[in-house]
Design an enzyme around this catalytic site. Structure first.
Site, mmCIF file in Angstrom:
data_model
loop_
_atom_site.group_PDB
_atom_site.id
_atom_site.type_symbol
_atom_site.label_atom_id
_atom_site.label_comp_id
_atom_site.label_asym_id
_atom_site.label_seq_id
_atom_site.Cartn_x
_atom_site.Cartn_y
_atom_site.Cartn_z
ATOM 1 N N TYR A 1 0.864 -1.183 0.000
ATOM 2 C CA TYR A 1 0.000 0.000 0.000
ATOM 3 C C TYR A 1 0.897 1.227 0.000
ATOM 4 O O TYR A 1 1.829 1.333 0.809
ATOM 5 C CB TYR A 1 -0.885 0.026 1.247
ATOM 6 C CG TYR A 1 -1.618 1.338 1.450
ATOM 7 C CD1 TYR A 1 -2.909 1.513 0.971
ATOM 8 C CD2 TYR A 1 -1.005 2.403 2.112
ATOM 9 C CE1 TYR A 1 -3.571 2.720 1.139
ATOM 10 C CE2 TYR A 1 -1.662 3.611 2.289
ATOM 11 C CZ TYR A 1 -2.945 3.762 1.799
ATOM 12 O OH TYR A 1 -3.596 4.956 1.957
ATOM 13 N N GLU B 1 -3.463 7.358 -4.213
ATOM 14 C CA GLU B 1 -3.301 6.091 -3.474
ATOM 15 C C GLU B 1 -3.264 4.911 -4.436
ATOM 16 O O GLU B 1 -4.025 4.873 -5.404
ATOM 17 C CB GLU B 1 -4.467 5.931 -2.497
ATOM 18 C CG GLU B 1 -4.490 4.620 -1.733
ATOM 19 C CD GLU B 1 -5.730 4.491 -0.864
ATOM 20 O OE1 GLU B 1 -5.818 5.211 0.152
ATOM 21 O OE2 GLU B 1 -6.618 3.673 -1.206
#
Length: 415
Positions: free
Chosen positions: A101, A189
C-alpha cells in the site's frame, strides 16, 4: 473531486506508472468485447467512487466471454455503500506475488504532505494499520522542498519490498508525487501496488498499480482544462443537484436521520453523534445526509433545507444543530417555524441551539405549540433523541404519535 479508478489509471499511465491493460465499458456487451480484446482470465471491476468494492461483490474474475458478460450484468446495477456503480473496468488478470500500500496525501494536522506505505497492503490494510501501526511507514514532505528521488529511495528501503526492485519502487513513488503535485491532488493512493510475475522466473517480476484512488482539489479546476474529461457521466443525485442550485452544501447519505447544521465541522460532529447514539442504542439508524447551511438561516433557507431533507423518502426525522454566531438562533427558530408552515411538514424536528440568542430561540420553539418540534439542551441529547425516534418510526410508529409522546415526556420532565 474524486475520480473513478479508470480515470486515476489514466493519470498513472500518463506519468509512466505501470498498470495492467484495461478497458472501460458502460454495458455488458461492451464488457464482453473488452474481455475478448484483453484475453482471459480478466477482472471485471465495478466503477464506484468508494473502496471495498471487492468485498461488496463488485470485482469478479471472468474466464470466458459469456462469464464476462454475465458478471458485468450483475455488477452494473449495483451500489456499493450507497455509491452507484458507473460502468466496469475490464482488466488483464495478474499473478500477484505480494501486495503493498502506498499513498500521498495532504496532512492538515501537520500542514504538509504525507507519504504512507506498508508492505502489508491489500483489502484489509486498514485493519492491519490499526492492529500493527509499526508496519506503516510515514514520511512528511515539506511543501516548499517537495519529494526527491533520494526521498523516494529511502522510503522504498524502509517499506521492505520483499526482493522487489527498490529502484523501481522508488521510481513509482516519485511518479506518484508527480501525479499528486502536477494535478493539485489531495490524495493519490495505490492499493495494491503489487509485485506480479512468475514466481520461478526472477526476470518476470515487476511492480504494478492494480488499483487507483485519486482525489483532486476542485478549487484548482480553473487551471486544469484537462479535468473536463473527468466529468462524471453518472446521473447526478437529484437532491444534491437541487441543493447545489441553492448554494447549499449537501451530501446524500444512506440513512434515516436528516442532519442540518451551520459549519462543516459542526455538521460532521452531528453525523458522528447520531451514528454513535444509534450504536449505543443497538439500532442500525444512520445519518441521511450532510447539509451545511453556512451563515444564513433565514426562513427561505430553512424552508429549502427542510424541503430537500424531507424529500428523501428514507428520512424519518430531522436533527437541526445550530451554533449562533453572526446569525441569531432566535431568527433561526423563526425560520424553522415559517418553513414548517410553508411545507406543512409533520416529521419530528429535533433542535439544539447554542451561542447567540440560543435560549430565546429554544423558547420560541417551545412556545410554538407544535408537537413535532423537540428541543434539547446538548448535541448529544438531541442526537440520541433523533436516533431513538427514527428507530421507532422505522418500526412503524406514526410521526405524530411519536412527536406528541416525546413532547409530553419532555413537559413531564420539566415539572
Amino acid at each position: 473531486m474524486d475520480l473513478y479508478e479508470y480515470q486515476g489509471r489514466e493519470l498513472f499511465s500518463e506519468e509512466g506508472i505501470p498498470v495492467p491493460e484495461g478497458i472501460y465499458a458502460l454495458t455488458a456487451q461492451e464488457a464482453r468485447k473488452a474481455a475478448d480484446q484483453i484475453g482471459y482470465p480478466c477482472v471485471i471491476k465495478g466503477q464506484a467512487k468508494i473502496g471495498h468494492r471487492g468485498q461488496a461483490g463488485a470485482v469478479k474474475i471472468a474466464h470466458n466471454a459469456d462469464e464476462a458478460e454475465e458478471l458485468a450484468e450483475q455488477i452494473l446495477p449495483m451500489s456499493v455503500r450507497g455509491h452507484k456503480v458507473n460502468g466496469v473496468l475490464v482488466c488483464a488478470a495478474a499473478n500477484i506475488l505480494h501486495e503493498y500500500y502506498v499513498s500521498i496525501s495532504v496532512d492538515r494536522t501537520s500542514r504538509d504532505y504525507d507519504v504512507l506505505a506498508t508492505a502489508a497492503g491489500g483489502t484489509e490494510v486498514e485493519d492491519i494499520a490499526r492492529q500493527h501501526p509499526e508496519y506503516v511507514k510515514r514520511l512528511h514532505i515539506d511543501p516548499y522542498k517537495g519529494f526527491t528521488l533520494d526521498d523516494a529511495k529511502v522510503m522504498a528501503e524502509q517499506i521492505g519490498f520483499y526482493h522487489a526492485d527498490n529502484d523501481q519502487a522508488a521510481d513509482i513513488l516519485l511518479k506518484m508525487w508527480k501525479v499528486f503535485s502536477d494535478n493539485d491532488a489531495t490524495l493519490v493512493e495505490i492499493n495494491p501496488l503489487a509485485k506480479i510475475g512468475d514466481p520461478d522466473d526472477e526476470s518476470s517480476k515487476s511492480l504494478c498499480a492494480l488499483d487507483s484512488k485519486v482525489s483532486l482539489d476542485g478549487n484548482a479546476a480553473f487551471r486544469h482544462d484537462g479535468w473536463k474529461r473527468f466529468a462524471d457521466t453518472a446521473p447526478a443525485d437529484p437532491l444534491e443537484t437541487r441543493a447545489q442550485q441553492h448554494g447549499l452544501h449537501y451530501v446524500h447519505l444512506n440513512g434515516q436521520v436528516g442532519v442540518i447544521g451551520n459549519g462543516a465541522g459542526l455538521v460532521m460532529s452531528s453525523l458522528d453523534a447520531v451514528a454513535g447514539a444509534a450504536h449505543d442504542q443497538g439500532t442500525d439508524i444512520k445519518p441521511a445526509n450532510f447539509l451545511d447551511i453556512g451563515g444564513g438561516a433565514s426562513a427561505e433557507v430553512m424552508a429549502e433545507c427542510l424541503s430537500i431533507v424531507l424529500d428523501d423518502p428514507q428520512v424519518k426525522d430531522v436533527f437541526v444543530n445550530v451554533y449562533g454566531g453572526i446569525t441569531s438562533c432566535e431568527l433561526v427558530a423563526q425560520g424553522i417555524l415559517e418553513a414548517l408552515d410553508k411545507l406543512n411538514a409533520t416529521a419530528p424536528i429535533i433542535v439544539r441551539f447554542d451561542g447567540n440568542a440560543a435560549q430565546e430561540g429554544l423558547e420560541t420553539l417551545r412556545n410554538s405549540g407544535r408537537s413535532n418540534i423537540i428541543v434539547e439542551s446538548t448535541m448529544e441529547k438531541a442526537a440520541a433523541e433523533a436516533a431513538r425516534i427514527a428507530a421507532q418510526l422505522e418500526t412503524g410508529a406514526t410521526a405524530g404519535g411519536m412527536a406528541a409522546g416525546t413532547a409530553a415526556a419532555a413537559k413531564e420532565e420539566d415539572r
